[in-house]
Design an enzyme around this catalytic site. Structure first.
Site, PDB file in Angstrom:
ATOM      1  N   LYS A 207       1.394  -1.763  -5.753  1.00 27.45           N
ATOM      2  CA  LYS A 207       0.625  -0.501  -6.795  1.00 27.45           C
ATOM      3  C   LYS A 207       1.459  -0.762  -7.642  1.00 27.45           C
ATOM      4  CE  LYS A 207      -1.816   1.201  -3.330  1.00 27.45           C
ATOM      5  NZ  LYS A 207      -1.359   0.106  -2.185  1.00 27.45           N
TER       6      LYS A 207
HETATM    7  C1  LIG Z   1      -6.195   4.912  -1.552  1.00 26.89           C
HETATM    8  C2  LIG Z   1      -5.237   4.114  -0.016  1.00 26.89           C
HETATM    9  N1  LIG Z   1      -4.500   4.751   1.019  1.00 26.89           N
HETATM   10  C3  LIG Z   1      -3.505   3.980   1.391  1.00 26.89           C
HETATM   11  C4  LIG Z   1      -3.310   2.949   0.983  1.00 26.89           C
HETATM   12  C5  LIG Z   1      -2.144   2.628   2.192  1.00 26.89           C
HETATM   13  O1  LIG Z   1      -0.746   2.410   2.066  1.00 26.89           O
HETATM   14  P1  LIG Z   1       0.524   1.394   2.410  1.00 26.89           P
HETATM   15  O2  LIG Z   1      -0.641  -0.469   2.562  1.00 26.89           O
HETATM   16  O3  LIG Z   1       1.145   1.710   1.586  1.00 26.89           O
HETATM   17  O4  LIG Z   1      -0.288   1.440   3.624  1.00 26.89           O
HETATM   18  C6  LIG Z   1      -3.443   2.019   0.322  1.00 26.89           C
HETATM   19  C7  LIG Z   1      -3.254   0.937   0.072  1.00 26.89           C
HETATM   20  O5  LIG Z   1      -3.090   0.093  -0.007  1.00 26.89           O
HETATM   21  C8  LIG Z   1      -4.733   2.583  -0.821  1.00 26.89           C
HETATM   22  O6  LIG Z   1      -5.037   2.095  -1.789  1.00 26.89           O
END
Ligand SMILES: Cc1ncc(COP(=O)(O)O)c(C=O)c1O
Length: 414
Positions: A207
């Site tokens: 990110k």
């Molecule tokens: C659109 C979206 N939502 C949710 C997530 C979930 O985030 P995390 O990996 O921090 O759980 C991500 C990324 O991985 C994402 O790209």
């Protein structure tokens, strides 16, 4: 991961030779970016002895990040999946008869979080112009069970928040923004995260702001903020006793170490957003002026005042390269040192898990032609491609030209 990182992919020597080597390849900045600020913060947390989620850097980060996104409250969390699930549970959306509308073209977690919260998913299509949730498709997907709408600011492009907010107001639905890919983005001058009842961010490794892992809920609603906090902190009450538990929460906390890293990352966010936007504008202009290169930028809609460019998204036009397949095209770019991919391999509706017997009746597929077209056409460039110099952007365009010149050889594989 929302992006399949390509830096580790193995490219055969022969393919490198096919393109004449990589001597003039652009040299994009590595990701993550970090400096003495992260090192200092990490050491301070180390020596403080307060390593966990109750380190004062956590509320400091919550306050700064929430304010940057136009909200009063922030709750830092372990990741951007649990944050979405907790946001829904805080709104009482946790039973299979509660439906949440989610776009078909997004990362798995946008939908899995709904099911993890205990609710059901109804998939809706994205629009062609931005690949974000189409308000018309949302209207058409509303049922008597619908409780919430979850737009995803895919690639850092804010969804049409004005229209979606109006739909939610009209139908009395919760608006939960999945802004995992959109740190610092804004729609009509207003930051993402502040349009919805709640906004959710991720600080996972790929990110635009990262501590390796992490997440955050932002909101202007104090009651919802307290409920998310309780779910994150073993069901305690803020200011309450350690061994008193009022709701079925868990430990979803972000650590002091992560907060220290994120405070340093946060200080760079605005400059990085600006740089990505500047370089993306050059790419948009040049790719539009040179359709023979085979990449049509998805671009940005007029109401987007700030685009986070977590991904620079294009549509591949094989006809411009005599029918060279998208897969071969991307392989050639990767061989030239360009971090890119073909993106999500299928619409979420088709993911096997959503058809598992255990989830029967809790994931409703949609009619999603735009999402299917995106799966078949797009080429994604990872955000760090936009963090280099203007010269790097022009070198990237030269690589596209090189692949175009070699299209015949690439196609035949000779
Ligand atoms: C659109 C979206 N939502 C949710 C997530 C979930 O985030 P995390 O990996 O921090 O759980 C991500 C990324 O991985 C994402 O790209």
């Amino acid at each position: 991961m929302s992006i399949s990182e390509t830096k580790n992919s193995k490219v055969a020597e022969g393919e490198l030779a096919l393109l004449g080597g990589t001597a003039d390849a652009p040299n994009f900045p590595a990701w993550p970016q970090y400096g003495p600020e992260e090192e200092k913060g990490l050491l301070e947390v180390l020596h403080s002895g307060e390593w966990g989620g109750y380190n004062p850097r956590v509320p400091e980060l919550e306050g700064k990040f929430a304010a940057r996104h136009g909200t009063r409250y922030g709750v830092a969390m372990a990741n951007g999946t649990l944050s979405l699930a907790a946001a829904l549970q805080a709104c009482g959306i946790e039973s299979p008869s509660d439906e949440v509308i989610v776009p078909s073209y997004t990362f798995f977690a946008s939908a899995s979080s709904v099911l993890l919260a205990g609710a059901s998913v109804r998939f809706a299509d994205v629009d062609q112009a931005s690949l974000t949730l189409d308000p018309a498709a949302v209207e058409a997907s509303i049922t008597p069970q619908t409780r919430a709408v979850m737009p995803v600011h895919f690639a850092g492009h804010p969804a049409n928040l004005a229209a979606l907010k109006e739909i939610c107001r009209k139908h009395n639905l919760i608006l939960l923004e999945d802004a995992a890919q959109a740190h610092g983005a804004a729609f009509q001058g207003q930051p993402v995260g502040s349009w919805g009842d709640l906004g959710s961010f991720s600080f996972q490794a790929s990110k635009n702001m990262t501590a390796g892992e992490g997440g955050m809920i932002v909101t202007n609603n104090e009651d919802l903020a307290n409920k998310v906090w309780a779910l994150t902190n073993q069901g305690r009450k803020k200011g309450g006793k350690w061994y008193e538990h009022y709701v079925l929460g868990a430990n979803y906390r972000l650590t002091g170490f992560q907060a220290a890293v994120l405070l340093a990352q946060f200080a760079r966010l605005d400059a990085q957003v600006k740089l990505r936007e500047k370089n993306a504008a050059i790419l948009d202009r040049e790719l539009r002026a040179n359709p023979q290169l085979g990449l049509a930028p998805v671009g940005r809609t007029a109401a987007v005042s700030s685009h986070a460019y977590h991904i620079y998204v294009t549509r591949y036009r094989p006809e411009a390269l005599d029918g060279l397949s998208r897969e071969k095209f991307v392989e050639a770019l990767v061989a030239e040192g360009v971090p890119c991919s073909t993106g999500y391999p299928m619409v979420l509706d088709d993911q096997p898990v959503f058809h598992a017997e255990k989830l029967a009746g809790r994931a409703h597929p949609g009619d999603v032609p735009n999402s299917r077209q995106a799966v078949a056409e797009v080429v994604w460039f990872i955000q760090r491609v936009l963090l280099g110099t203007e010269q790097d952007v022009y070198r990237l365009l030269e690589v596209f030209e090189k692949v175009r010149r070699n299209r015949g050889k690439l196609k035949s594989g000779k």
